[in-house]
Design an enzyme around this catalytic site. Sequence first.
Site, PDB file in Angstrom:
ATOM      1  N   ASP A  13       0.805  -1.226   0.000  1.00  0.00           N
ATOM      2  CA  ASP A  13       0.000   0.000   0.000  1.00  0.00           C
ATOM      3  C   ASP A  13       0.836   1.273   0.000  1.00  0.00           C
ATOM      4  OD1 ASP A  13      -2.202  -1.664   0.089  1.00  0.00           O
ATOM      5  OD2 ASP A  13      -2.292  -1.620   2.281  1.00  0.00           O
ATOM      6  N   LYS A  16       1.833   2.144  -5.163  1.00  0.00           N
ATOM      7  CA  LYS A  16       2.386   1.602  -6.419  1.00  0.00           C
ATOM      8  C   LYS A  16       1.494   1.916  -7.619  1.00  0.00           C
ATOM      9  CE  LYS A  16       2.380  -2.414  -4.345  1.00  0.00           C
ATOM     10  NZ  LYS A  16       2.136  -2.039  -2.943  1.00  0.00           N
ATOM     11  N   GLY A  40      -4.570  -4.168  -3.860  1.00  0.00           N
ATOM     12  CA  GLY A  40      -5.545  -3.128  -4.170  1.00  0.00           C
ATOM     13  C   GLY A  40      -4.737  -1.899  -4.527  1.00  0.00           C
ATOM     14  N   HIS A  41      -4.690  -1.589  -5.809  1.00  0.00           N
ATOM     15  CA  HIS A  41      -3.860  -0.482  -6.278  1.00  0.00           C
ATOM     16  C   HIS A  41      -4.759   0.675  -6.716  1.00  0.00           C
ATOM     17  CE1 HIS A  41      -0.261  -3.347  -7.191  1.00  0.00           C
ATOM     18  NE2 HIS A  41      -0.640  -3.369  -5.933  1.00  0.00           N
ATOM     19  N   GLN A 221       2.008  -6.045  -3.165  1.00  0.00           N
ATOM     20  CA  GLN A 221       2.457  -6.171  -1.774  1.00  0.00           C
ATOM     21  C   GLN A 221       3.741  -5.357  -1.573  1.00  0.00           C
ATOM     22  OE1 GLN A 221       1.391  -9.536  -3.385  1.00  0.00           O
ATOM     23  NE2 GLN A 221      -0.488  -8.487  -2.845  1.00  0.00           N
TER      24      GLN A 221
HETATM   25  P1  GDP Z   1      -0.723   0.383  -3.569  1.00  0.00           P
HETATM   26  O1  GDP Z   1      -1.330  -0.888  -3.096  1.00  0.00           O
HETATM   27  O2  GDP Z   1       0.758   0.435  -3.330  1.00  0.00           O
HETATM   28  O3  GDP Z   1      -1.063   0.737  -4.993  1.00  0.00           O
HETATM   29  O4  GDP Z   1      -1.347   1.529  -2.654  1.00  0.00           O
HETATM   30  P2  GDP Z   1      -2.911   1.668  -2.221  1.00  0.00           P
HETATM   31  O5  GDP Z   1      -3.687   2.152  -3.365  1.00  0.00           O
HETATM   32  O6  GDP Z   1      -3.375   0.448  -1.540  1.00  0.00           O
HETATM   33  O7  GDP Z   1      -2.781   2.745  -1.068  1.00  0.00           O
HETATM   34  C1  GDP Z   1      -2.283   4.017  -1.297  1.00  0.00           C
HETATM   35  C2  GDP Z   1      -3.359   5.048  -0.901  1.00  0.00           C
HETATM   36  O8  GDP Z   1      -2.762   6.327  -0.772  1.00  0.00           O
HETATM   37  C3  GDP Z   1      -4.434   5.211  -1.954  1.00  0.00           C
HETATM   38  O9  GDP Z   1      -5.653   5.526  -1.315  1.00  0.00           O
HETATM   39  C4  GDP Z   1      -3.937   6.383  -2.787  1.00  0.00           C
HETATM   40  O10 GDP Z   1      -4.977   7.085  -3.433  1.00  0.00           O
HETATM   41  C5  GDP Z   1      -3.292   7.240  -1.725  1.00  0.00           C
HETATM   42  N1  GDP Z   1      -2.124   8.028  -2.154  1.00  0.00           N
HETATM   43  C6  GDP Z   1      -1.160   7.697  -3.054  1.00  0.00           C
HETATM   44  N2  GDP Z   1      -0.200   8.642  -3.062  1.00  0.00           N
HETATM   45  C7  GDP Z   1      -0.563   9.581  -2.173  1.00  0.00           C
HETATM   46  C8  GDP Z   1       0.048  10.792  -1.711  1.00  0.00           C
HETATM   47  O11 GDP Z   1       1.130  11.187  -2.119  1.00  0.00           O
HETATM   48  N3  GDP Z   1      -0.639  11.490  -0.741  1.00  0.00           N
HETATM   49  C9  GDP Z   1      -1.814  11.082  -0.242  1.00  0.00           C
HETATM   50  N4  GDP Z   1      -2.388  11.823   0.694  1.00  0.00           N
HETATM   51  N5  GDP Z   1      -2.412   9.933  -0.644  1.00  0.00           N
HETATM   52  C10 GDP Z   1      -1.785   9.199  -1.586  1.00  0.00           C
HETATM   53  P1  IMO Z   2      -0.899  -4.130  -2.249  1.00  0.00           P
HETATM   54  O1  IMO Z   2      -0.427  -4.667  -3.576  1.00  0.00           O
HETATM   55  C1  IMO Z   2      -0.974  -4.605   2.101  1.00  0.00           C
HETATM   56  C2  IMO Z   2      -1.034  -8.703   3.651  1.00  0.00           C
HETATM   57  C3  IMO Z   2      -2.283  -9.174   4.362  1.00  0.00           C
HETATM   58  C4  IMO Z   2      -1.680 -10.178   5.329  1.00  0.00           C
HETATM   59  C5  IMO Z   2      -0.566 -10.807   4.516  1.00  0.00           C
HETATM   60  C6  IMO Z   2      -0.939 -12.125   3.855  1.00  0.00           C
HETATM   61  O2  IMO Z   2      -2.189  -3.407  -2.330  1.00  0.00           O
HETATM   62  O3  IMO Z   2       0.187  -3.342  -1.596  1.00  0.00           O
HETATM   63  P2  IMO Z   2      -2.478 -12.786   1.788  1.00  0.00           P
HETATM   64  O4  IMO Z   2      -3.924 -12.520   1.512  1.00  0.00           O
HETATM   65  O5  IMO Z   2      -1.543 -12.227   0.753  1.00  0.00           O
HETATM   66  O6  IMO Z   2      -2.188 -14.227   2.072  1.00  0.00           O
HETATM   67  O7  IMO Z   2      -2.171 -12.001   3.164  1.00  0.00           O
HETATM   68  O8  IMO Z   2      -0.228  -9.869   3.505  1.00  0.00           O
HETATM   69  N1  IMO Z   2      -1.251  -8.163   2.293  1.00  0.00           N
HETATM   70  C7  IMO Z   2      -1.189  -6.866   1.976  1.00  0.00           C
HETATM   71  N2  IMO Z   2      -1.007  -5.781   2.744  1.00  0.00           N
HETATM   72  N3  IMO Z   2      -1.060  -4.458   0.772  1.00  0.00           N
HETATM   73  C8  IMO Z   2      -1.230  -5.534  -0.029  1.00  0.00           C
HETATM   74  O9  IMO Z   2      -1.213  -5.451  -1.381  1.00  0.00           O
HETATM   75  C9  IMO Z   2      -1.343  -6.812   0.574  1.00  0.00           C
HETATM   76  N4  IMO Z   2      -1.526  -8.070   0.103  1.00  0.00           N
HETATM   77  C10 IMO Z   2      -1.451  -8.877   1.156  1.00  0.00           C
HETATM   78  O10 IMO Z   2      -2.924  -8.112   5.027  1.00  0.00           O
HETATM   79  O11 IMO Z   2      -1.074  -9.498   6.412  1.00  0.00           O
HETATM   80 MG    MG Z   3      -2.899  -1.560  -1.851  1.00  0.00          MG
END
Ligand code: GDP
Ligand code: IMO
Ligand code: MG
Length: 426
Positions: A13, A16, A40-41, A221
């Site tokens: 998270d 990416k 979840g991207h 991840q």
């Molecule tokens: P990913 O899994 O690495 O793609 O990241 P996620 O989408 O799960 O989580 C990142 C969260 O931070 C999302 O809700 C984005 O919209 C938000 N986000 C990304 N970059 C920034 C930033 O620079 N500032 C803020 N405030 N939010 C951001």
């Molecule tokens: P993105 O790509 C954050 C965590 C789960 C759990 C562990 C194992 O959005 O960054 P799993 O379902 O993979 O067997 O769970 O890994 N986990 C993540 N945490 N971002 C993710 O993906 C994750 N994918 C799995 O919360 O601790």
């Molecule tokens: Mg994510």
Amino acid sequence: MKVDVLLGLQWGDEGKGKVVDVLTPRYDLVARFQGGPNAGHTLEFEGKKYVLRSIPSGVFQQGRTNIIGNGVVLDPVLFREEAEALEKSGVDLRHLLKISKKAHLILPTHRLLDAANERAKGGSKIGTTGKGIGPTYTDKVSRNGLRVGDTLHNFKAKYEAARNRHLDMLRAMGEEPDITALEEKWLAAIDYLRTYELVDSEHLINKALREGKSVLCEGAQGTMLDVDFGSYPFVTSSNTVTAGACTGLGIAPNRIGEVYGIFKAYCTRVGSGPFPTELFDETGKRIRDLGHEYGAVTGRERRCGWIDLVALRYAIMINGVTQLIMMKSDVLDDFDEIKACVAYEIDGKRVDDFPFSIEEESLKPIYVTLPGWKTPMSQMHSEEEFPQAFRDYIAFLEKELATPITIVSIGPDRKQTIERHHSANA
Ligand code: GDP
Ligand code: IMO
Ligand code: MG
């Protein structure tokens, strides 16, 4: 041509999806190499927000080929939901997306086994996303898996054998699920999946490289969730590190060019497992509120804490990171002070290198405290506008991490991304 890799350096998270979308115009192909719908991207642009799970984050930039690689595990039902939503919003997915025949399929019973395994672990559960990731990779490695390419020949019999094996396992764990409805939906989704272009993606990618095309690999991840190098056993079941791009796409190691390592200006984790810099106080709550730190997939609260440079240095080493990307610095805009963990103390001794275990009771982070910049940054357009205290924070991190920070993200929108022209402090 070289292949560049973008991956998370923390517990996922990091942001990416946002940055892959921003960088996609520079590449011909974007490819996912591991993980599945546990990811979840999130992407935001033109006032709209999208969350991608299995589909690469390059699908919103015109004309790029997007690939779901052999290292990915695919749930046809979730894929269908995701794909139909994208098509509805105008994305011409059928022309943009290609799926590896070697990617493994997540069966309905894999999800049930994931839940059953978690229940059996009780208090020591991993806190998985419940998407069947662990059981699917287990079947892959134990040579019992079903692959996307299997759907093309005599699939029903292969599916039933796998399902029956899983039902036996569930029965042995005291569970007797009725999967009729789940199965019907899943088989319909298999038919839907078959309408996409199913390819030998390793050939496709290597041919593209021979033709001078460029590839961006999108990690899912983060490094601290890697099955080999993360905080085992509280990890996911795939290799989230740069090497995973080689095995998950069929790319030779000497093809890897830039490695973009992405991290938040602080740190979060979702699910169970150790987190040395976790904050249980008001500051942690404040980071969670300001950063909207709730899971994109499960909606779970993300645990929040200060940046951990011991873990980051380790992640940079394992991945061969050449450039750093710092996300969500805007979340810290109003903090008087910011802390950074520069080493651990374990049994009273200072530890600089990431140790075998970070679960030791005696482990304490050693912090350096830096002044906050107390300036709203989310509307800035160039690094020239950065306040001095923020420049100092960047310089401090570049020195500690011995790697340049080339992109700084100051908000969730595509536009809130600042490229640094040069890295004067690296
Ligand atoms: P990913 O899994 O690495 O793609 O990241 P996620 O989408 O799960 O989580 C990142 C969260 O931070 C999302 O809700 C984005 O919209 C938000 N986000 C990304 N970059 C920034 C930033 O620079 N500032 C803020 N405030 N939010 C951001
Ligand atoms: P993105 O790509 C954050 C965590 C789960 C759990 C562990 C194992 O959005 O960054 P799993 O379902 O993979 O067997 O769970 O890994 N986990 C993540 N945490 N971002 C993710 O993906 C994750 N994918 C799995 O919360 O601790
Ligand atoms: Mg994510």
